[in-house]
Write a protein that holds these residues in place. Structure first.
Motif, short mmCIF file in Angstrom:
data_model
loop_
_atom_site.label_atom_id
_atom_site.label_comp_id
_atom_site.label_asym_id
_atom_site.label_seq_id
_atom_site.Cartn_x
_atom_site.Cartn_y
_atom_site.Cartn_z
N LEU A 27 0.83 -1.20 0.00
CA LEU A 27 0.00 0.00 0.00
C LEU A 27 0.86 1.25 0.00
N SER A 28 1.90 1.25 0.80
CA SER A 28 2.82 2.38 0.85
C SER A 28 3.50 2.58 -0.49
N SER A 29 3.89 1.49 -1.13
CA SER A 29 4.54 1.57 -2.43
C SER A 29 3.60 2.14 -3.48
N ILE A 30 2.36 1.67 -3.49
CA ILE A 30 1.37 2.17 -4.46
C ILE A 30 1.09 3.64 -4.23
N LEU A 31 0.91 4.03 -2.98
CA LEU A 31 0.65 5.43 -2.67
C LEU A 31 1.85 6.31 -3.03
N GLY A 32 3.06 5.79 -2.82
CA GLY A 32 4.26 6.53 -3.20
C GLY A 32 4.33 6.74 -4.71
N MET A 33 3.96 5.70 -5.48
CA MET A 33 3.95 5.84 -6.93
C MET A 33 2.92 6.88 -7.37
N LEU A 34 1.73 6.83 -6.76
CA LEU A 34 0.69 7.80 -7.10
C LEU A 34 1.13 9.22 -6.75
N LYS A 35 1.79 9.38 -5.61
CA LYS A 35 2.28 10.71 -5.22
C LYS A 35 3.31 11.20 -6.22
N SER A 36 4.23 10.33 -6.62
CA SER A 36 5.26 10.72 -7.60
C SER A 36 4.62 11.11 -8.93
N LEU A 37 3.63 10.32 -9.36
CA LEU A 37 2.93 10.65 -10.60
C LEU A 37 2.21 11.98 -10.49
N GLY A 38 1.58 12.21 -9.34
CA GLY A 38 0.89 13.48 -9.12
C GLY A 38 1.84 14.65 -9.06
N ASP A 39 2.95 14.51 -8.33
CA ASP A 39 3.93 15.58 -8.20
C ASP A 39 4.57 15.94 -9.53
N SER A 40 4.77 14.95 -10.38
CA SER A 40 5.43 15.20 -11.67
C SER A 40 4.46 15.75 -12.72
N GLY A 41 3.17 15.71 -12.43
CA GLY A 41 2.18 16.17 -13.40
C GLY A 41 1.72 15.08 -14.34
N SER A 42 2.24 13.87 -14.15
CA SER A 42 1.88 12.76 -15.05
C SER A 42 0.42 12.37 -14.92
N LEU A 43 -0.12 12.42 -13.70
CA LEU A 43 -1.54 12.07 -13.53
C LEU A 43 -2.44 13.02 -14.31
N LYS A 44 -2.09 14.30 -14.32
CA LYS A 44 -2.88 15.28 -15.08
C LYS A 44 -2.80 14.97 -16.57
N ILE A 45 -1.62 14.59 -17.04
CA ILE A 45 -1.46 14.25 -18.45
C ILE A 45 -2.30 13.02 -18.80
N ILE A 46 -2.25 12.01 -17.93
CA ILE A 46 -3.03 10.79 -18.16
C ILE A 46 -4.52 11.12 -18.17
N GLN A 47 -4.95 11.98 -17.25
CA GLN A 47 -6.36 12.37 -17.20
C GLN A 47 -6.75 13.11 -18.46
N ASN A 48 -5.90 14.03 -18.93
CA ASN A 48 -6.19 14.76 -20.17
C ASN A 48 -6.27 13.82 -21.36
N LEU A 49 -5.36 12.85 -21.43
CA LEU A 49 -5.41 11.87 -22.52
C LEU A 49 -6.70 11.07 -22.48
N MET A 50 -7.08 10.67 -21.28
CA MET A 50 -8.32 9.90 -21.16
C MET A 50 -9.52 10.74 -21.58
N ASP A 51 -9.53 12.00 -21.17
CA ASP A 51 -10.66 12.88 -21.53
C ASP A 51 -10.74 13.09 -23.03
N GLU A 52 -9.57 13.18 -23.70
CA GLU A 52 -9.55 13.46 -25.13
C GLU A 52 -9.73 12.21 -25.99
N LEU A 53 -9.14 11.09 -25.56
CA LEU A 53 -9.08 9.92 -26.43
C LEU A 53 -10.21 8.93 -26.21
N ILE A 54 -10.72 8.84 -25.00
CA ILE A 54 -11.78 7.87 -24.74
C ILE A 54 -13.12 8.51 -25.06
#
Length: 160
Positions: A27-54
Motif C-alpha cells: 500500500l505504501s509503495s502504491i501510494l508513493g507511486m501515485l504521489k510521484s505521478l501526481g507531483d510530476s504532473g503525469s496524472l494530469k497528463i493521463i487524465q487529459n489523454l483519457m478525456d480526449e481519447l476515450i
C-alpha cells in the motif's frame, strides 16, 4: 438472485480492500507511486489523454476494448514493461540509462551542432580524432553494443 450478486460483488471488494490495507508495504509503495505521478504532473497528463481519447459513448469504448489487436497489444505492452522493469533492477543498467537521460541536453545539443556545422576531415584528421580517449571510448561502446545486438537478434524468430 440480483441481491446475492450485489452482495457477492460487495464482499469481493471488501476482501480486496482488507488485503490491500493489511499489506502496508504494498500500500505504501502504491501510494508513493501515485504521489510521484501526481507531483510530476503525469496524472494530469493521463487524465487529459483519457478525456480526449476515450469517447463518451460506452459502445465505442466496448468496441475498442473488444478488438483482438487491443488485447494482443496490451499483452505485448505488459510483457515489454516487465522486461524493462527487470532490466532496471540491475544497477549497471539503471545507472547507465539515468546517466544518459540526465545528460541528454548535452548529447543532443552537440549532435545538432555537429549536424549544422560539420567538420571537413582529412584522413589524417580523422585518425587524430580517433586518438581522443573519449572518442575511442564511444566507438568501443558502439562496437560492443553492435556485437551484442547482433548476437541477440540472431535468436529472434522472424516468423518466416
Amino acid at each position: 438472485m440480483v441481491n446475492n450478486k450485489k452482495q457477492s460483488d460487495k464482499d469481493q471488494v471488501e476482501e480486496l480492500i482488507k488485503d490491500i490495507a493489511g499489506n502496508e508495504k504494498s500500500l505504501s509503495s502504491i501510494l508513493g507511486m501515485l504521489k510521484s505521478l501526481g507531483d510530476s504532473g503525469s496524472l494530469k497528463i493521463i487524465q487529459n489523454l483519457m478525456d480526449e481519447l476515450i469517447p463518451g459513448n460506452p459502445e465505442g469504448i466496448v468496441q475498442t476494448l473488444d478488438k483482438i489487436e487491443f488485447h494482443e497489444g496490451g499483452i505485448n505492452l505488459a510483457s515489454f514493461l516487465v522486461a524493462f522493469m527487470a532490466s532496471l533492477s540491475d544497477n549497471v543498467t539503471k545507472d547507465s540509462i539515468s546517466t544518459i537521460l540526465y545528460n541528454s541536453n548535452e548529447l543532443w545539443s552537440t549532435m545538432v551542432e555537429g549536424a549544422k556545422k560539420p567538420d571537413n576531415l582529412s584522413l589524417f584528421g580523422l585518425l587524430g580524432i580517433l586518438k581522443d580517449p573519449e572518442v575511442a571510448s564511444g566507438i568501443t561502446v558502439v562496437l560492443n553494443a553492435l556485437r551484442v545486438i547482433g548476437k541477440l537478434l540472431k535468436k529472434v524468430d522472424a516468423g518466416e
